[in-house]
Design an enzyme around this catalytic site. Structure first.
Site, PDB file in Angstrom:
ATOM      1  N   ASN A  10       0.876  -1.175   0.000  1.00 27.37           N
ATOM      2  CA  ASN A  10       0.000   0.000   0.000  1.00 27.37           C
ATOM      3  C   ASN A  10       0.911   1.223   0.000  1.00 27.37           C
ATOM      4  OD1 ASN A  10      -1.755   2.064   0.529  1.00 27.37           O
ATOM      5  ND2 ASN A  10      -2.726   1.087   2.306  1.00 27.37           N
ATOM      6  N   ARG A  93      -2.496  -1.986  -3.572  1.00 26.18           N
ATOM      7  CA  ARG A  93      -3.683  -1.152  -3.412  1.00 26.18           C
ATOM      8  C   ARG A  93      -3.561   0.026  -4.374  1.00 26.18           C
ATOM      9  NH1 ARG A  93      -4.920   3.416   0.863  1.00 26.18           N
ATOM     10  NH2 ARG A  93      -7.122   3.685   0.425  1.00 26.18           N
ATOM     11  N   HIS A 182     -12.652   3.237  -0.391  1.00 26.89           N
ATOM     12  CA  HIS A 182     -12.676   2.233   0.689  1.00 26.89           C
ATOM     13  C   HIS A 182     -13.369   0.947   0.224  1.00 26.89           C
ATOM     14  CE1 HIS A 182     -12.759   5.718   3.865  1.00 26.89           C
ATOM     15  NE2 HIS A 182     -11.502   5.311   3.667  1.00 26.89           N
ATOM     16  N   ARG A 243     -11.750  15.974   6.895  1.00 26.02           N
ATOM     17  CA  ARG A 243     -12.531  16.365   5.710  1.00 26.02           C
ATOM     18  C   ARG A 243     -13.950  16.739   6.114  1.00 26.02           C
ATOM     19  NH1 ARG A 243     -10.975  11.059   3.102  1.00 26.02           N
ATOM     20  NH2 ARG A 243      -8.811  11.376   2.469  1.00 26.02           N
ATOM     21  N   GLU A 386      -8.193  -4.866   5.060  1.00 25.42           N
ATOM     22  CA  GLU A 386      -8.011  -4.562   3.644  1.00 25.42           C
ATOM     23  C   GLU A 386      -6.837  -5.341   3.046  1.00 25.42           C
ATOM     24  OE1 GLU A 386      -9.039  -0.089   2.956  1.00 25.42           O
ATOM     25  OE2 GLU A 386      -8.692  -0.369   5.083  1.00 25.42           O
TER      26      GLU A 386
END
Ligand code: AMP
Length: 407
Positions: A10, A93, A182, A243, A386
């Protein structure tokens, strides 16, 4: 010797996270992280899991190539080097796969070109992902490299959910649509939730709430995503660590015209200095809860805004799905913050949603139900994984008939 190991990479803009997983039993052989790449204070932390041995290197690591070489050297020290014939694939990823990549994909030049073409819609992530892929290819040119896209799970969204209500010609010219992110987590968690309920994924409708520093919700009908809260970029939707999530787009024109801010300044404001952090100066839910418990009003308001948005999405996705079998909480906040889960579901008894106080207070790494035994809708905590999902998808792809000669 059969090749059963997958290295998951990743690659972020200044970091590389990795795990080496043996797919025979899903055992993690090594895990690690290189951070602050390109700075003088770079750090590599590597754990050889079986030996329980964690090593740390501090000092400058100039770029991703140097970082991956350092990782390869650490793996080599544990007898798990990249040259091992047991390595079946490297799974990467990749954040943005646009509307093209709906599946994990074997990387070739065409795929690299397409990931590159998506840079305008993922300027922070795709360049780093590409660097990671190119470096890994240089280290093991003969090995299959697989791209697993954060957006892929959401490509099943109907046009009614994926399109913004703007002129389609303009939308298509600039590739503006709701992609969602996601996805690897939403895919994994929705499947694991079905498993927890003892049912097939095709038979259950799940609302997945991925609440980490970034946060997104998705509506999953029978294993397929039908709506998700992030959009063209990860800015849309829930209130996140830094965010803003949903906002009237006219706020941006207002900040430009009245506030005299530039597009870049507003981008930074909304992505890096908003959300929980913008509201109260903290983006860690642990700290926010501590402040709330001490009666801090600013933290209290930030928490309330966060929960209000979350509730709106639960209600919206309930309506999108029509029938909901489970609501699953995951990621750092979702897995650990019992007060968030309790508050998000409070008052939704009319929808069949409730949380059992004692079950909600239990901590653990296992997927578990936190709703009362007689609840109409299951509420669950389902830890996301993940890396395992990327490894599983990569391994399945290289073992598909027709691809087997690759390993
Ligand atoms: P993630 O992006 O999934 O790694 O989630 C990171 C976020 O999870 C942190 O910023 C915290 O807000 C939150 N978090 C992690 N551990 C806890 C905890 N024990 N209690 C509450 N929130 C937590």
């Amino acid at each position: 010797m059969s090749s059963t190991r997958v290295l998951v990479l990743n690659s972020g803009s200044s970091s590389v996270k990795y795990q080496l997983i043996d797919m025979r039993g899903g055992e993690r052989l090594a895990v690690g992280l290189v951070e602050r790449i390109g700075e003088r204070t770079s750090r590599l932390i590597h754990t050889h899991v079986a030996a329980g041995d964690t090593r740390e290197q501090n000092g400058p690591i100039a770029d991703h190539e140097a970082a991956l070489k350092a990782v390869a050297a650490e793996l080599g020290r544990d007898g798990l080097g990249l040259d091992s014939p047991e390595l079946a694939a490297i799974g990467h990823r990749v954040v943005h796969g646009g509307e093209f990549f709906s599946e994990p994909t074997l990387i070739d030049q065409t795929v690299l070109t397409e990931i590159e073409r998506l840079i305008p819609v993922a300027p922070l992530h795709n360049p780093a992902n590409l660097t990671g892929i190119r470096t890994a290819q240089a280290l093991r040119p003969d090995l299959p490299q697989v791209a697993v896209f954060d957006t892929a799970f959401h490509t099943t969204m109907p046009e009614s959910a994926a399109r913004y209500a703007i002129d389609p010609k303009i939308a298509d010219r600039y590739r503006i649509r709701r992609y969602g992110f996601h996805g690897t987590s939403h895919a994994y968690v929705s499947r694991e939730t079905a498993r927890l309920l003892g049912r097939a994924p095709e038979d259950v409708n799940v609302i997945v709430l991925h609440l980490g520093n970034g946060a997104s919700a998705s509506a999953v009908r029978g294993g397929r995503c039908v709506d998700t809260s992030m959009g063209l970029t990860p800015l849309e939707g829930l209130v996140m660590g830094t965010r803003s999530g949903d906002m009237d787009p006219a706020v941006i024109f207002h900040l430009m015209r009245v506030g005299g801010m530039s597009a870049d300044e507003i981008d930074t404001l909304l992505n890096k200095r908003s959300g929980l952090f913008g509201l109260c100066g903290d983006n860690d839910m642990r700290e926010i809860r501590r402040r709330v418990d001490e009666g801090d009003e600013q933290a209290g308001l930030a928490f309330d805004i966060y929960i209000h948005r979350l509730k709106k999405y639960i209600g919206a996705y309930y309506a999108v799905l029509g029938r909901v079998d489970a609501v699953a909480f995951t990621a750092g906040v979702g897995e650990n913050a019992a007060p968030v889960r309790e508050a998000a579901v409070a008052g939704l008894e009319g929808l069949g949603l409730a949380v059992d106080g004692e079950l909600n207070a239990v901590r653990g790494d296992e997927a578990r139900l936190i709703s009362p035994a007689d609840a109409r809708v299951a509420v669950a905590v389902v830890p996301t994984d993940e890396e395992m999902e990327i490894a599983t998808q990569s391994y399945a792809l290289v073992n598909e008939p027709g691809n087997q000669n690759l390993t």
